[in-house]
Design a protein around this motif. Structure first.
Motif, PDB file in Angstrom:
ATOM      1  N   TRP A 142       0.847  -1.192   0.000  1.00  0.00           N
ATOM      2  CA  TRP A 142       0.000   0.000   0.000  1.00  0.00           C
ATOM      3  C   TRP A 142       0.874   1.231   0.000  1.00  0.00           C
ATOM      4  N   ASP A 143       0.291   2.370  -0.298  1.00  0.00           N
ATOM      5  CA  ASP A 143       1.043   3.615  -0.436  1.00  0.00           C
ATOM      6  C   ASP A 143       0.700   4.542   0.729  1.00  0.00           C
ATOM      7  N   HIS A 144       1.339   4.287   1.862  1.00  0.00           N
ATOM      8  CA  HIS A 144       1.239   5.163   3.020  1.00  0.00           C
ATOM      9  C   HIS A 144       2.641   5.405   3.559  1.00  0.00           C
ATOM     10  N   PHE A 145       2.756   6.363   4.454  1.00  0.00           N
ATOM     11  CA  PHE A 145       4.047   6.698   5.041  1.00  0.00           C
ATOM     12  C   PHE A 145       4.135   6.335   6.515  1.00  0.00           C
ATOM     13  N   TYR A 146       3.010   5.971   7.085  1.00  0.00           N
ATOM     14  CA  TYR A 146       2.930   5.587   8.490  1.00  0.00           C
ATOM     15  C   TYR A 146       2.004   4.384   8.627  1.00  0.00           C
ATOM     16  N   PRO A 147       2.174   3.592   9.684  1.00  0.00           N
ATOM     17  CA  PRO A 147       1.270   2.459   9.897  1.00  0.00           C
ATOM     18  C   PRO A 147      -0.185   2.904  10.001  1.00  0.00           C
ATOM     19  N   VAL A 190      -3.644   1.084  -2.708  1.00  0.00           N
ATOM     20  CA  VAL A 190      -3.427   1.711  -4.015  1.00  0.00           C
ATOM     21  C   VAL A 190      -2.464   2.877  -3.834  1.00  0.00           C
ATOM     22  N   THR A 191      -1.986   3.439  -4.951  1.00  0.00           N
ATOM     23  CA  THR A 191      -1.151   4.633  -4.901  1.00  0.00           C
ATOM     24  C   THR A 191      -1.983   5.846  -4.530  1.00  0.00           C
ATOM     25  N   GLY A 192      -1.498   6.638  -3.573  1.00  0.00           N
ATOM     26  CA  GLY A 192      -2.161   7.894  -3.232  1.00  0.00           C
ATOM     27  C   GLY A 192      -1.865   8.944  -4.286  1.00  0.00           C
ATOM     28  N   ASN A 193      -2.877   9.358  -5.022  1.00  0.00           N
ATOM     29  CA  ASN A 193      -2.660  10.265  -6.146  1.00  0.00           C
ATOM     30  C   ASN A 193      -1.961  11.563  -5.747  1.00  0.00           C
ATOM     31  N   GLY A 194      -2.277  12.098  -4.586  1.00  0.00           N
ATOM     32  CA  GLY A 194      -1.765  13.409  -4.224  1.00  0.00           C
ATOM     33  C   GLY A 194      -0.316  13.458  -3.827  1.00  0.00           C
ATOM     34  N   TYR A 195       0.366  12.313  -3.730  1.00  0.00           N
ATOM     35  CA  TYR A 195       1.738  12.298  -3.246  1.00  0.00           C
ATOM     36  C   TYR A 195       2.776  12.535  -4.339  1.00  0.00           C
ATOM     37  N   GLU A 239      -5.025  11.297   6.609  1.00  0.00           N
ATOM     38  CA  GLU A 239      -4.578  12.685   6.784  1.00  0.00           C
ATOM     39  C   GLU A 239      -3.130  12.784   7.250  1.00  0.00           C
ATOM     40  N   LYS A 240      -2.692  11.878   8.086  1.00  0.00           N
ATOM     41  CA  LYS A 240      -1.319  11.965   8.606  1.00  0.00           C
ATOM     42  C   LYS A 240      -0.289  11.915   7.485  1.00  0.00           C
ATOM     43  N   ASP A 241      -0.542  11.093   6.460  1.00  0.00           N
ATOM     44  CA  ASP A 241       0.374  11.040   5.315  1.00  0.00           C
ATOM     45  C   ASP A 241       0.592  12.418   4.721  1.00  0.00           C
ATOM     46  N   TYR A 242      -0.476  13.166   4.566  1.00  0.00           N
ATOM     47  CA  TYR A 242      -0.413  14.486   3.953  1.00  0.00           C
ATOM     48  C   TYR A 242       0.241  15.488   4.901  1.00  0.00           C
ATOM     49  N   GLU A 295       2.167  15.203   7.621  1.00  0.00           N
ATOM     50  CA  GLU A 295       3.555  15.015   8.027  1.00  0.00           C
ATOM     51  C   GLU A 295       4.535  15.176   6.870  1.00  0.00           C
ATOM     52  N   PHE A 296       4.066  14.996   5.637  1.00  0.00           N
ATOM     53  CA  PHE A 296       4.967  15.109   4.490  1.00  0.00           C
ATOM     54  C   PHE A 296       4.730  16.384   3.673  1.00  0.00           C
ATOM     55  N   GLY A 297       3.906  17.268   4.176  1.00  0.00           N
ATOM     56  CA  GLY A 297       3.763  18.577   3.545  1.00  0.00           C
ATOM     57  C   GLY A 297       2.867  18.623   2.334  1.00  0.00           C
ATOM     58  N   TYR A 298       1.981  17.643   2.185  1.00  0.00           N
ATOM     59  CA  TYR A 298       1.024  17.674   1.084  1.00  0.00           C
ATOM     60  C   TYR A 298      -0.284  18.309   1.557  1.00  0.00           C
ATOM     61  N   GLU A 299      -0.976  18.959   0.647  1.00  0.00           N
ATOM     62  CA  GLU A 299      -2.270  19.545   0.979  1.00  0.00           C
ATOM     63  C   GLU A 299      -3.315  18.437   1.078  1.00  0.00           C
ATOM     64  N   PHE A 300      -3.978  18.355   2.234  1.00  0.00           N
ATOM     65  CA  PHE A 300      -4.985  17.314   2.439  1.00  0.00           C
ATOM     66  C   PHE A 300      -6.287  17.659   1.744  1.00  0.00           C
ATOM     67  N   GLY A 301      -6.711  18.895   1.830  1.00  0.00           N
ATOM     68  CA  GLY A 301      -7.930  19.322   1.152  1.00  0.00           C
ATOM     69  C   GLY A 301      -9.159  18.631   1.712  1.00  0.00           C
ATOM     70  N   THR A 302     -10.079  18.327   0.826  1.00  0.00           N
ATOM     71  CA  THR A 302     -11.320  17.649   1.185  1.00  0.00           C
ATOM     72  C   THR A 302     -11.439  16.376   0.358  1.00  0.00           C
ATOM     73  N   ALA A 303     -12.388  15.507   0.744  1.00  0.00           N
ATOM     74  CA  ALA A 303     -12.625  14.311  -0.061  1.00  0.00           C
ATOM     75  C   ALA A 303     -12.942  14.695  -1.508  1.00  0.00           C
ATOM     76  N   GLY A 304     -13.740  15.755  -1.682  1.00  0.00           N
ATOM     77  CA  GLY A 304     -14.090  16.195  -3.030  1.00  0.00           C
ATOM     78  C   GLY A 304     -12.893  16.675  -3.813  1.00  0.00           C
TER      79      GLY A 304
END
Length: 263
Positions: free
Chosen positions: A44-49, A81-86, A117-120, A122-131
């Motif tokens: 999976w594509d995460h940065f934390y457990p 899956v791959t997180g698109n926003g990363y 949300e933690k992935d975003y 802690e790594f400086g990505y914009e979390f935004g909204t589900a939409g």
């Protein structure tokens, strides 16, 4: 599913969760899974457990897929899956093209809108909204497909695109437009209902999703309890999630035996 749905073989996948383990334990699990006879090995594509110690051991997805591409011989590999926003979608497409070549044409390109949300944060990505995250996935897919088409050398095959998610108005529309595999979440009734909605989106965009989009679903427990109903509902890629550090593959072995008995 309609009468135009092709006869697809039932396949068994394992998602080896890259958390709470040393890399040697993950590498060993990949080899054991291939030896057991699985068809696909996902991470999976995460940065934390996602469970257990939230700051426990964890490894990055795509670096790992490059290693798996060299380490394995037969199984398909990919992120579920791959997180698109990363990642920039053009960069991601080039990463996918490279892993495709390293693996000899065994990559499945799993994509999703992202949610942890933690992935975003802690790594400086914009979390935004589900939409906004779903809109970002929709915007990325044409760029990703274009970059795959113009890379030199070209991919060894038309890399299958898997999209995960069940949002009925937006996500399933993206699946209808772009996916070769749809990964769903939930029980057999949910699969049937959302599969029908996917086919409605397919009709709206002029694509026969009943025929062209494979249905994938996560499974657990004894295969006799849920496997027949899921396959009857159209699922042909069945994935068992397994966590570290021990990566117990006994349930995976049960599903492989069940798969082989279907033939």
């Amino acid at each position: 599913m309609t009468s135009t749905t092709p006869e697809r073989p039932v396949r068994v996948a394992v998602q080896l969760q890259p958390q709470h383990a040393d890399y040697g334990q993950i590498r060993d699990a990949v080899l054991r899974a291939e030896d057991l006879g699985v068809d696909v090995v996902f991470n999976w594509d995460h940065f934390y457990p996602l469970s257990g110690d939230p700051d426990g051991k964890h490894f990055e997805c795509w670096t790992m897929l490059g290693a798996w591409a060299e380490q394995t011989e037969r199984v398909e590999i990919g992120a579920l899956v791959t997180g698109n926003g990363y990642r920039n979608p053009d960069l991601l497409a080039d990463m996918a093209r490279t892993v495709d070549h390293v693996s000899g044409g065994r990559l499945i390109l799993g994509m999703g809108a992202g949610w942890f949300e933690k992935d975003y944060r802690e790594f400086g990505y914009e979390f935004g909204t589900a939409g906004s995250r779903i809109a970002g996935l929709a915007e990325a897919m044409p760029r990703l497909r274009h970059r795959l088409a113009v890379g030199n050398p070209a991919p060894t095959r038309e890399i299958p695109i898997l999209i995960g998610g069940g949002g009925e108005k937006k996500t399933l529309r993206i699946v209808a437009e772009h996916a070769d595999v749809w990964h769903s979440f939930g029980d057999v009734d949910t699969l049937r209902r959302k599969s029908a909605i996917l086919d409605e989106h397919g009709a709206a965009v002029g694509r026969d999703t009943a025929r062209l989009v494979e249905r994938s679903v996560g499974v657990h427990g004894a295969p006799d309890a849920t496997g027949p109903d899921l396959v009857a509902a159209g699922a042909t890629l069945l994935t068992i999630g397994v966590g570290g550090p021990d990566y117990d593959l006994s349930t995976v072995a049960d599903w492989i035996a069940w798969r082989d008995a279907q033939g």
